[in-house]
Write an enzyme that holds these catalytic residues in place. Sequence first.
Site, PDB file in Angstrom:
ATOM      1  N   CYS A 101       0.837  -1.205   0.000  1.00 30.53           N
ATOM      2  CA  CYS A 101       0.000   0.000   0.000  1.00 30.53           C
ATOM      3  C   CYS A 101       0.871   1.254   0.000  1.00 30.53           C
ATOM      4  CB  CYS A 101      -0.932   0.001   1.208  1.00 30.53           C
ATOM      5  SG  CYS A 101      -2.053   1.411   1.172  1.00 30.53           S
ATOM      6  N   GLY A 202      -1.597  -7.398 -11.653  1.00 27.69           N
ATOM      7  CA  GLY A 202      -1.496  -6.142 -12.391  1.00 27.69           C
ATOM      8  C   GLY A 202      -1.975  -6.204 -13.821  1.00 27.69           C
TER       9      GLY A 202
HETATM   10  C1  LIG Z   1      -9.585   0.198  -5.114  1.00 29.02           C
HETATM   11  C2  LIG Z   1      -8.356  -0.615  -4.844  1.00 29.02           C
HETATM   12  C3  LIG Z   1      -8.056  -0.983  -3.548  1.00 29.02           C
HETATM   13  C4  LIG Z   1      -6.910  -1.763  -3.271  1.00 29.02           C
HETATM   14  N1  LIG Z   1      -6.678  -2.161  -1.998  1.00 29.02           N
HETATM   15  C5  LIG Z   1      -5.649  -3.015  -1.738  1.00 29.02           C
HETATM   16  C6  LIG Z   1      -5.470  -3.562  -0.445  1.00 29.02           C
HETATM   17  O1  LIG Z   1      -6.249  -3.313   0.493  1.00 29.02           O
HETATM   18  N2  LIG Z   1      -4.400  -4.394  -0.253  1.00 29.02           N
HETATM   19  C7  LIG Z   1      -3.524  -4.712  -1.267  1.00 29.02           C
HETATM   20  O2  LIG Z   1      -2.583  -5.479  -1.048  1.00 29.02           O
HETATM   21  N3  LIG Z   1      -3.696  -4.229  -2.501  1.00 29.02           N
HETATM   22  C8  LIG Z   1      -4.735  -3.406  -2.768  1.00 29.02           C
HETATM   23  N4  LIG Z   1      -4.943  -2.957  -4.044  1.00 29.02           N
HETATM   24  C9  LIG Z   1      -4.045  -3.424  -5.124  1.00 29.02           C
HETATM   25  C10 LIG Z   1      -4.649  -4.640  -5.826  1.00 29.02           C
HETATM   26  O3  LIG Z   1      -4.734  -5.751  -4.952  1.00 29.02           O
HETATM   27  C11 LIG Z   1      -3.844  -5.055  -7.076  1.00 29.02           C
HETATM   28  O4  LIG Z   1      -2.576  -5.561  -6.698  1.00 29.02           O
HETATM   29  C12 LIG Z   1      -3.624  -3.894  -8.044  1.00 29.02           C
HETATM   30  O5  LIG Z   1      -4.842  -3.207  -8.259  1.00 29.02           O
HETATM   31  C13 LIG Z   1      -3.098  -4.383  -9.405  1.00 29.02           C
HETATM   32  O6  LIG Z   1      -3.938  -5.344  -9.952  1.00 29.02           O
HETATM   33  P1  LIG Z   1      -5.098  -4.985 -11.050  1.00 29.02           P
HETATM   34  O7  LIG Z   1      -4.429  -4.267 -12.186  1.00 29.02           O
HETATM   35  O8  LIG Z   1      -5.634  -6.352 -11.424  1.00 29.02           O
HETATM   36  O9  LIG Z   1      -6.105  -4.117 -10.382  1.00 29.02           O
HETATM   37  C14 LIG Z   1      -6.061  -2.165  -4.322  1.00 29.02           C
HETATM   38  C15 LIG Z   1      -6.363  -1.770  -5.635  1.00 29.02           C
HETATM   39  C16 LIG Z   1      -7.493  -1.022  -5.905  1.00 29.02           C
HETATM   40  C17 LIG Z   1      -7.799  -0.647  -7.335  1.00 29.02           C
END
Ligand SMILES: Cc1cc2nc3c(=O)[nH]c(=O)nc-3n(C[C@H](O)[C@H](O)[C@H](O)COP(=O)(O)O)c2cc1C
Length: 343
Positions: A101, A202
């Site tokens: 985070c 990602g």
């Molecule tokens: C709205 C939002 C909230 C997120 N909250 C967390 C979280 O609480 N913990 C975490 O490890 N990653 C969090 N992430 C990151 C996601 O788990 C993920 O690794 C990141 O969005 C990349 O993947 P994606 O492109 O499939 O979204 C969050 C992402 C988004 C978009």
Amino acid sequence: MRIAKLELPTPFAIAPMAGMTDTAFRRLVKRHGGCGLVVTEMVSSEGMVRGIDRTLEYAEYTEEERPISIQVFGGDPGTMASAAQIVEGMGADIVDVNMGCPVPKIAKHHAGCSLMREPHHAAQVIAAMTRAVKIPVTVKMRAGWNDEDRNAPTLARMVEDAGAAAVAVHGRTAEQSYSGSADWDLVARIADQLTIPVFGSGDCLEPEQVMNRLRSGVDGVLVGRGVLRNPWILSQAADLAAGRPMREVTLADRGQFLLDYIDLLMNERVREPEGFRHGAVVTAGNAPRTSHDRWVINKVRALGSWYTKGLDNGSHLRTAINSAESLNHLRDTIGTFFCAVPA
Ligand SMILES: Cc1cc2nc3c(=O)[nH]c(=O)nc-3n(C[C@H](O)[C@H](O)[C@H](O)COP(=O)(O)O)c2cc1C
């Protein structure tokens, strides 16, 4: 795939997303199939240990979500170990540590991605947790703090040595936040080096991308924003993995998902039979109905901002959802949009 002794039904998981991946959403995604693991929103280790009701509610889950991983954040080894024991006491299958985070509110407390800047301390946190519990302790990290310090390969090895049972890597740095694109070559390199399972995360918005990433050498794929846009993406990826034609999702299906989400949220913390939900012992206050309705409307608005992306006329639906002032209005808006548009 497996994490320690835990067998996951598929290598596809719902990524943790604060504010989005609540138990109602996770249950619905799980019901559509293809989901091997669900991870909760991140939960404060300090709040857990102090027994703050609101914090503990974020960690609640239901039996049908298994296997379930509860993600905690924090930077103090003792507090993180105690939080891991609370997670274990709740019956969760995995405790996951947030090292990704980038939000200053979290990172400034030596938690989240700032742990990547102190790898020895991060490894101590994991060692304290693995000593404290029997369930697997896993870590979710980014590529590094910034471009000058893309240390995920080193940190991943260190947490493996400290006893982590799996790691997940979102291939962006904290400084990048969500700009640019995730570095899957880096993720594949880490998967190659480690003996424990490595998940990549990602930019998987389509089921084909999920499959291509799996083929790039990782053990599993965590899908975040792609699930918010298309809750069937994991089931479609599982279809591809099994060589089946990918299931089609109609507009009516998409409308029904939102209506089902409203129904589940309406039943959150009310009218559930005893034993249905695993949670720390917390007595949630009986909020007045109107404030519960308001909470449901806000949750649907939050999902709507992602769910409407890529839909024909999605921006109109988004505006309509955002201006709905009652649940009936919200249901009518959803019904009209998804049934009026010809399939
Ligand atoms: C709205 C939002 C909230 C997120 N909250 C967390 C979280 O609480 N913990 C975490 O490890 N990653 C969090 N992430 C990151 C996601 O788990 C993920 O690794 C990141 O969005 C990349 O993947 P994606 O492109 O499939 O979204 C969050 C992402 C988004 C978009």
